[in-house]
Each structure stands twice: as structure tokens, then as C-alpha cells.
Write a protein that holds these residues in place. Sequence first.
Motif, PDB file in Angstrom:
ATOM      1  N   MET A   1       0.827  -1.204   0.000  1.00  0.00           N
ATOM      2  CA  MET A   1       0.000   0.000   0.000  1.00  0.00           C
ATOM      3  C   MET A   1       0.861   1.253   0.000  1.00  0.00           C
ATOM      4  N   LEU A   2       1.917   1.243   0.780  1.00  0.00           N
ATOM      5  CA  LEU A   2       2.851   2.372   0.784  1.00  0.00           C
ATOM      6  C   LEU A   2       3.512   2.531  -0.578  1.00  0.00           C
ATOM      7  N   GLY A   3       3.844   1.401  -1.216  1.00  0.00           N
ATOM      8  CA  GLY A   3       4.452   1.467  -2.547  1.00  0.00           C
ATOM      9  C   GLY A   3       3.527   2.086  -3.567  1.00  0.00           C
ATOM     10  N   GLY A   4       2.238   1.735  -3.520  1.00  0.00           N
ATOM     11  CA  GLY A   4       1.297   2.345  -4.444  1.00  0.00           C
ATOM     12  C   GLY A   4       1.157   3.842  -4.236  1.00  0.00           C
ATOM     13  N   ALA A   5       1.154   4.268  -2.973  1.00  0.00           N
ATOM     14  CA  ALA A   5       1.052   5.706  -2.683  1.00  0.00           C
ATOM     15  C   ALA A   5       2.293   6.455  -3.182  1.00  0.00           C
ATOM     16  N   LEU A   6       3.478   5.881  -2.956  1.00  0.00           N
ATOM     17  CA  LEU A   6       4.710   6.538  -3.417  1.00  0.00           C
ATOM     18  C   LEU A   6       4.779   6.593  -4.943  1.00  0.00           C
ATOM     19  N   ALA A   7       4.431   5.474  -5.603  1.00  0.00           N
ATOM     20  CA  ALA A   7       4.475   5.452  -7.063  1.00  0.00           C
ATOM     21  C   ALA A   7       3.514   6.462  -7.663  1.00  0.00           C
ATOM     22  N   SER A   8       2.316   6.559  -7.094  1.00  0.00           N
ATOM     23  CA  SER A   8       1.349   7.537  -7.583  1.00  0.00           C
ATOM     24  C   SER A   8       1.824   8.968  -7.331  1.00  0.00           C
ATOM     25  N   LEU A   9       2.393   9.204  -6.140  1.00  0.00           N
ATOM     26  CA  LEU A   9       2.895  10.542  -5.829  1.00  0.00           C
ATOM     27  C   LEU A   9       3.999  10.956  -6.792  1.00  0.00           C
ATOM     28  N   GLY A  10       4.901  10.022  -7.118  1.00  0.00           N
ATOM     29  CA  GLY A  10       5.987  10.347  -8.039  1.00  0.00           C
ATOM     30  C   GLY A  10       5.490  10.677  -9.430  1.00  0.00           C
ATOM     31  N   MET A  11       4.506   9.912  -9.933  1.00  0.00           N
ATOM     32  CA  MET A  11       4.005  10.175 -11.278  1.00  0.00           C
ATOM     33  C   MET A  11       3.210  11.475 -11.343  1.00  0.00           C
ATOM     34  N   VAL A  12       2.397  11.724 -10.330  1.00  0.00           N
ATOM     35  CA  VAL A  12       1.615  12.968 -10.338  1.00  0.00           C
ATOM     36  C   VAL A  12       2.539  14.176 -10.223  1.00  0.00           C
ATOM     37  N   THR A  13       3.528  14.099  -9.351  1.00  0.00           N
ATOM     38  CA  THR A  13       4.459  15.218  -9.193  1.00  0.00           C
ATOM     39  C   THR A  13       5.278  15.448 -10.455  1.00  0.00           C
ATOM     40  N   SER A  14       5.640  14.365 -11.142  1.00  0.00           N
ATOM     41  CA  SER A  14       6.472  14.510 -12.348  1.00  0.00           C
ATOM     42  C   SER A  14       5.732  15.224 -13.474  1.00  0.00           C
TER      43      SER A  14
ATOM     44  N   PHE B   1       8.656  -1.340  -3.389  1.00  0.00           N
ATOM     45  CA  PHE B   1       7.905  -1.769  -2.207  1.00  0.00           C
ATOM     46  C   PHE B   1       6.773  -2.719  -2.592  1.00  0.00           C
ATOM     47  N   SER B   2       6.004  -2.349  -3.606  1.00  0.00           N
ATOM     48  CA  SER B   2       4.864  -3.181  -4.002  1.00  0.00           C
ATOM     49  C   SER B   2       5.331  -4.521  -4.565  1.00  0.00           C
ATOM     50  N   PHE B   3       6.341  -4.492  -5.396  1.00  0.00           N
ATOM     51  CA  PHE B   3       6.799  -5.720  -6.048  1.00  0.00           C
ATOM     52  C   PHE B   3       7.423  -6.682  -5.039  1.00  0.00           C
ATOM     53  N   GLN B   4       8.304  -6.154  -4.190  1.00  0.00           N
ATOM     54  CA  GLN B   4       9.007  -7.014  -3.226  1.00  0.00           C
ATOM     55  C   GLN B   4       8.037  -7.681  -2.261  1.00  0.00           C
ATOM     56  N   SER B   5       7.108  -6.927  -1.751  1.00  0.00           N
ATOM     57  CA  SER B   5       6.179  -7.495  -0.770  1.00  0.00           C
ATOM     58  C   SER B   5       5.236  -8.508  -1.413  1.00  0.00           C
ATOM     59  N   SER B   6       4.780  -8.248  -2.632  1.00  0.00           N
ATOM     60  CA  SER B   6       3.834  -9.180  -3.271  1.00  0.00           C
ATOM     61  C   SER B   6       4.511 -10.493  -3.628  1.00  0.00           C
ATOM     62  N   ILE B   7       5.742 -10.456  -4.119  1.00  0.00           N
ATOM     63  CA  ILE B   7       6.447 -11.701  -4.443  1.00  0.00           C
ATOM     64  C   ILE B   7       6.740 -12.491  -3.168  1.00  0.00           C
ATOM     65  N   THR B   8       7.114 -11.796  -2.096  1.00  0.00           N
ATOM     66  CA  THR B   8       7.425 -12.488  -0.839  1.00  0.00           C
ATOM     67  C   THR B   8       6.193 -13.152  -0.253  1.00  0.00           C
ATOM     68  N   VAL B   9       5.080 -12.439  -0.214  1.00  0.00           N
ATOM     69  CA  VAL B   9       3.869 -12.996   0.397  1.00  0.00           C
ATOM     70  C   VAL B   9       3.312 -14.135  -0.456  1.00  0.00           C
TER      71      VAL B   9
ATOM     72  N   VAL C   1      -6.261  -5.859   0.259  1.00  0.00           N
ATOM     73  CA  VAL C   1      -6.982  -7.136   0.242  1.00  0.00           C
ATOM     74  C   VAL C   1      -6.045  -8.326   0.379  1.00  0.00           C
ATOM     75  N   LEU C   2      -4.738  -8.114   0.480  1.00  0.00           N
ATOM     76  CA  LEU C   2      -3.817  -9.231   0.695  1.00  0.00           C
ATOM     77  C   LEU C   2      -4.018  -9.815   2.089  1.00  0.00           C
ATOM     78  N   ARG C   3      -4.077 -11.137   2.159  1.00  0.00           N
ATOM     79  CA  ARG C   3      -4.267 -11.807   3.449  1.00  0.00           C
ATOM     80  C   ARG C   3      -2.956 -11.799   4.229  1.00  0.00           C
ATOM     81  N   PRO C   4      -2.960 -11.400   5.491  1.00  0.00           N
ATOM     82  CA  PRO C   4      -1.716 -11.388   6.274  1.00  0.00           C
ATOM     83  C   PRO C   4      -1.149 -12.791   6.419  1.00  0.00           C
ATOM     84  N   VAL C   5       0.174 -12.866   6.469  1.00  0.00           N
ATOM     85  CA  VAL C   5       0.859 -14.148   6.611  1.00  0.00           C
ATOM     86  C   VAL C   5       0.921 -14.510   8.081  1.00  0.00           C
ATOM     87  N   ALA C   6       0.510 -15.723   8.416  1.00  0.00           N
ATOM     88  CA  ALA C   6       0.545 -16.186   9.802  1.00  0.00           C
ATOM     89  C   ALA C   6       1.970 -16.530  10.181  1.00  0.00           C
TER      90      ALA C   6
END
Length: 384
Positions: free
Chosen positions: A1-14, A37-45, A105-110
Motif C-alpha cells: 500500500m505504501l508502494g502504491g502511494a509513493l508510485a502515484s505521488l511520483g508520477m503525479v508530481t512529475s 515496495f509493491s513488487f518485493q512485498s507481493s512476491i514475498t507474500v 486485500v492481501l491476506r496477512p501471513v501467519a
Amino acid sequence: MLGGALASLGMVTSSFCRTLSQLYLTAGFITGLGMCFSFQSSITVLGFYFSHHRALANALASVGVSLGITLWPLLSRYLLEDLGWRGTFLVFGGVFLHCCVCGAVLRPVATSTAPEATEGPPPPSKTPAPSCLAACGRAIQRHLAFDILRHNAGYRVYTLGVMWMILGFPLPHVFLVPYAMWHGVDEHRAALLISIIGFSNIFLRPMAGLVAGRRDFAGHRKYLFSLAALLNGLTNLVCAASADFRVLVGYCLVYSVSMSGIGALLFQVLMDIVPMDRFSSALGLFTILESISILISPPLAGLLLDTTDNNFSYVFYMSSFFLISAALFMGGSFCALQKKERPGKQAKAEGAITEAASEQVLTAEGSCDSKKRLYTEVMYVTSV
């Protein structure tokens, strides 16, 4: 979620930038950091979600990449013509915000770690506390998996092989459209070539995941990955031979077969080599080294174009060289490591069998003294 916010902020600012250095900071650094952030966390989970059908899960997850490759050239061309590059960046900023929804909507890892008991403060340690520099060094070594790189030969071979392979793998995606336009292909038809690759991968990646997920190939996925890289390099030689549009369409279809194998197995092989409890650290170092190769590859190909008077054929020859040599290196190294590990496993199995036999003899001798006394037979089961 943080990765999506940063990526959107960078594109809008650019979209409000006035200089190239500002674009480097916004669209380059901020957006790139968010995508990491988004890619690393999604592949890991994803690796923690699945255990039995992990290869198929990786392939299905990478179908989204194929869908993006299909839509990206067509959507970019349409938006650039109607909205300009600033409006296009604003739209892409809104698209990146969808990563926040996907992360929600990603399910937390136990986790299997039990909470620590808080009975009282721990006794003071007699050993001196480590310095801040030493503590930082140990943290970096643990979280960036330098210890795995030093002790795990399979991880070392795979990381170096993929680094070398990435020097040639992204070049067709960058130079295929300019190569076609340089030889007289219409701009829209040239952009369609990348969409053909992406559309073919939508169906080919799940098929590659099904094949790699079979039990027959469970211990040979690293060789399948090497074979896919070898075929990818050989396919680029076909593209360098002719620039006719029909030949390029056939090249895209054949190229998609090997690309789907690489995309479906790239992280699955890493999961097979590294224990899952250290996968996130191993993936971090793996992607850092891979990104260095991605950073070097296009400028190196551009330098080759400048020195050869825009002869794009040399770019595809360069791509084939890196892919074929990396495939041969990984395949030969994995085969050598497997042969090296086989005598050790055989010696361990023979030792277990000898120990079991001696235990049975001793137990039988003890039973001769009192035949009515029951004895327990100790048996060692070893899988070879």
C-alpha cells in the motif's frame, strides 16, 4: 500500500516538472521506490501463501505483467496523442493508486513465532554491548542475505547467472519498436509487436507454470530455466536476420514461448534454492543485483548503437550473447554442484545403513542371554 502511494505521488508530481533533474527525482526515484515496495512485498507474500502449487501460482501472478505489456504500448500511444505527456503521467499516477487497493486485500501471513513471556527485566549481560557500526553491519548482512550469498553455492550461481542474463534480456523490449521503425514499419504496427508478446504471455505463462509444477520437474526447474534462457537467446538471432513485419510477428510469437518460461520460473527457482524463512532477504539482494544489470544494459546497448551507426542488428547479437552464455553457465554450474553433492549423500546413506545394521546385531546378541526379554529394534530410514 505504501508502494502504491509513493508510485502515484511520483508520477503525479512529475507531471509538473520543468527540468530533467526533477523528472529523475520524481518519476525515477520516488516512483521507482514505490514500485519496489509493491513488487518485493507481493512476491514475498506469494511464496508464503502456497507450498504445493507454488510454480503455478507464480505463473498466474505474472500474467498481470503480461497484461500490462499488452495494454501499455496501445494505451500510452493513445494518451500521448490526446493528453500529452503531462496528462499521461497524471493518468498513470491514478493507475498506480490501485496498488493500495490490492495491498489492502492481501491476506496477512501467519507467523509461527510465539509471543515472548514478560516476567521481568533480563539480567545484565557481562559481555560488552556491540558498537553501533558492528550492529549495523550484522543487520545488513542478515537482511540483505550476504551470508546466504557466501555459504549457499546454488544461490551464488543463480544470482550471478541472472545478473549476466539481465544484461541482454530487456533489450528486445526496449529496441524492438525502434528497430522495426528504422526498417520502414509503420509506427502503430511497430507498437503492436510488443502487444503481441504480452498477449501471448497471458496464455503461455500459466501453461509454463503447469509444466514446471509437475512432480517430474520438481528437482529440475533450474535446468528448465536455463533452457528457457538459451532458447530466448537463440530466438534473438532470428530477429537480427530480417526486419520484415511478418518475420517480426513470428519472432514475437516464438520469443513469447521462452519469455513465458523465464517469467514463470525466475522467482520459483529462487524459492527452491533458498529456505522460505530467508526468502525475503535473499530476494532483496537478488533484486538489487538484478537492478544493477537493468541499469547498465540499455546505456551499453545505446553506446553500441552509436559506435555502429545505428545498426540495430548488433544490439540483438549482444542480447543473444548474454542470454546464451548465462544459460550455459547456470546449466553447467548446477550440474557440477549436483555431481559434487551426490557422493556426500551416498556416504551419509551408507553410514546410516551401517549404524542400523550394527544396532540390530547388538540387540540380537543381548537377546541370546534372555530369550523371553523383549528388545527394541532401531531402524534409520534415509531417503537417497
